[in-house]
Design a protein around this motif. Structure first.
Motif, PDB file in Angstrom:
ATOM      1  N   SER A 240       1.464   6.525  -6.960  1.00 26.30           N
ATOM      2  CA  SER A 240       0.116   7.025  -7.628  1.00 26.30           C
ATOM      3  C   SER A 240       0.581   8.609  -7.220  1.00 26.30           C
ATOM      4  CB  SER A 240      -0.934   6.735  -7.086  1.00 26.30           C
ATOM      5  OG  SER A 240      -1.033   6.651  -5.545  1.00 26.30           O
ATOM      6  N   SER A 241       1.149   8.795  -6.095  1.00 30.41           N
ATOM      7  CA  SER A 241       1.295  10.382  -5.738  1.00 30.41           C
ATOM      8  C   SER A 241       2.445  10.997  -7.065  1.00 30.41           C
ATOM      9  CB  SER A 241       1.954  10.626  -4.491  1.00 30.41           C
ATOM     10  OG  SER A 241       0.975  10.213  -3.627  1.00 30.41           O
TER      11      SER A 241
ATOM     12  N   GLU B  94      -6.014   4.130  -7.417  1.00 26.25           N
ATOM     13  CA  GLU B  94      -5.726   5.410  -7.069  1.00 26.25           C
ATOM     14  C   GLU B  94      -5.815   6.328  -8.035  1.00 26.25           C
ATOM     15  OE1 GLU B  94      -4.498   6.825  -4.212  1.00 26.25           O
ATOM     16  OE2 GLU B  94      -4.902   4.984  -2.799  1.00 26.25           O
ATOM     17  N   LEU B  95      -5.522   6.010  -9.453  1.00 26.97           N
ATOM     18  CA  LEU B  95      -5.586   6.827 -10.383  1.00 26.97           C
ATOM     19  C   LEU B  95      -6.853   6.747 -11.209  1.00 26.97           C
ATOM     20  CD1 LEU B  95      -1.970   6.213 -12.087  1.00 26.97           C
ATOM     21  CD2 LEU B  95      -2.649   8.142 -10.497  1.00 26.97           C
TER      22      LEU B  95
ATOM     23  N   GLU C  30       0.585  -4.018  -6.555  1.00 30.52           N
ATOM     24  CA  GLU C  30       0.693  -2.750  -6.762  1.00 30.52           C
ATOM     25  C   GLU C  30       0.011  -2.208  -7.889  1.00 30.52           C
ATOM     26  OE1 GLU C  30       4.785  -0.835  -5.956  1.00 30.52           O
ATOM     27  OE2 GLU C  30       5.153  -2.878  -6.134  1.00 30.52           O
TER      28      GLU C  30
ATOM     29  N   MET D 118       0.671  -1.399   0.065  1.00 31.49           N
ATOM     30  CA  MET D 118       0.003   0.087  -0.004  1.00 31.49           C
ATOM     31  C   MET D 118       0.828   1.227   0.016  1.00 31.49           C
ATOM     32  SD  MET D 118      -3.021  -0.995   2.604  1.00 31.49           S
ATOM     33  CE  MET D 118      -3.712   0.451   2.698  1.00 31.49           C
TER      34      MET D 118
ATOM     35  N   SER E 290     -14.136   0.729  -9.505  1.00 29.99           N
ATOM     36  CA  SER E 290     -14.145  -0.060  -8.131  1.00 29.99           C
ATOM     37  C   SER E 290     -15.512  -0.524  -7.774  1.00 29.99           C
ATOM     38  CB  SER E 290     -13.597   0.994  -7.211  1.00 29.99           C
ATOM     39  OG  SER E 290     -14.438   2.114  -7.092  1.00 29.99           O
TER      40      SER E 290
ATOM     41  N   ALA F 100       2.109   1.551  -3.560  1.00 35.77           N
ATOM     42  CA  ALA F 100       1.093   2.071  -4.348  1.00 35.77           C
ATOM     43  C   ALA F 100       0.954   3.495  -4.326  1.00 35.77           C
ATOM     44  CB  ALA F 100       0.120   1.283  -4.200  1.00 35.77           C
ATOM     45  N   ARG F 101       0.764   4.047  -2.999  1.00 37.74           N
ATOM     46  CA  ARG F 101       0.362   5.339  -2.763  1.00 37.74           C
ATOM     47  C   ARG F 101       1.646   6.533  -3.108  1.00 37.74           C
ATOM     48  NH1 ARG F 101      -1.302   3.633   2.632  1.00 37.74           N
ATOM     49  NH2 ARG F 101      -3.615   3.524   2.530  1.00 37.74           N
TER      50      ARG F 101
ATOM     51  N   MET G  46      -3.441  -1.534  -6.917  1.00 36.25           N
ATOM     52  CA  MET G  46      -3.830  -0.664  -6.109  1.00 36.25           C
ATOM     53  C   MET G  46      -3.591   0.926  -6.865  1.00 36.25           C
ATOM     54  SD  MET G  46      -2.412  -2.217  -2.716  1.00 36.25           S
ATOM     55  CE  MET G  46      -3.187  -0.819  -1.731  1.00 36.25           C
ATOM     56  N   VAL G  47      -2.520   0.889  -7.909  1.00 37.08           N
ATOM     57  CA  VAL G  47      -2.384   2.429  -8.183  1.00 37.08           C
ATOM     58  C   VAL G  47      -3.252   2.638  -9.293  1.00 37.08           C
ATOM     59  CG1 VAL G  47      -0.745   3.377  -9.844  1.00 37.08           C
ATOM     60  CG2 VAL G  47       0.466   2.206  -7.871  1.00 37.08           C
TER      61      VAL G  47
END
Length: 203
Positions: free
Chosen positions: A122-123, A196-197, A189, A115, A202, A118-119, A192-193
């Motif tokens: 994505s950031s 996030e993007l 990953e 996580m 979802s 991934a964060r 999760m990315v």
């Protein structure tokens, strides 16, 4: 592992040796494969990748607590899950149906690591998009975005190939290119990315 399965109705074939393991999973076609990795060994990621490619059965790894680099390498080798040895007794039996349904059982420490990565990724991608004025969604288009969505639903490479009428090798090629575009190293990953993007629905 054998003691954990006793009395729970699971058929278990215990295999020792890489060559025998690959031959046996191809012959038996199990619903899931659990690989207990001893201390780090040469070419272990290649072996995990070979096991993952031998059948459509997901591969979950069990290993002693280990460092980030090794965790990333093992997940990158297409492992569908990773439990540390101390989590086997309370979680292994519940992890099998989760695996079969397309889930990704992870020890808490592994999950937190994934996580965090991934964060971070994505950031970074969002920041780069703001500079270039190109939305993150442009990193994936068409078939790659479609395949990422299927991975998020737990479909195997074989199932994706059948659904899209393409070869498994073509699926693998798209997945590798997706990893590169999202700057990630594993399915977990990537999903999760992608979430996030906003690249994956979802719902």
């Amino acid at each position: 592992l054998e003691r954990t399965f006793t009395g729970h109705g699971y058929g278990l074939t215990r295999i020792v040796g890489r060559g025998e393991a690959l031959a046996t999973v191809k012959r038996l076609r199990p619903v899931a494969t659990i690989v207990h990795l001893e201390p780090p060994q040469e070419n272990e990621a290649s072996f995990v990748r070979a096991m993952a490619g031998a059948t459509i059965a997901p591969v979950m790894l069990v290993t002693a607590r280990t460092g980030e680099r090794r965790i990333v390498d093992l997940l990158k080798a297409e492992a569908a899950g990773l439990l540390f040895e101390e989590d086997v007794a309370p979680r292994l039996l519940g992890s099998i149906p989760e695996l079969v349904k397309g889930g990704t059982p992870l020890s808490n420490e592994v999950s937190h690591l994934v996580m965090a990565r991934a964060r971070r990724h994505s950031s970074q991608l969002i920041a780069a998009a703001e500079v270039s004025h190109a939305p993150p969604s442009t990193r994936l288009a068409g078939r790659k975005k479609e395949i990422l969505g299927m991975l998020a639903k737990g479909l195997s490479y074989d199932q994706i190939g059948v659904a899209l009428d393409i070869s498994v090798n073509t699926v693998r090629s798209h997945v590798r290119e997706t990893y590169s575009a999202l700057e990630v190293t594993s399915k977990v990953e990537a999903v999760m990315v992608g979430l996030e993007l906003g690249l994956i629905d979802s719902k």
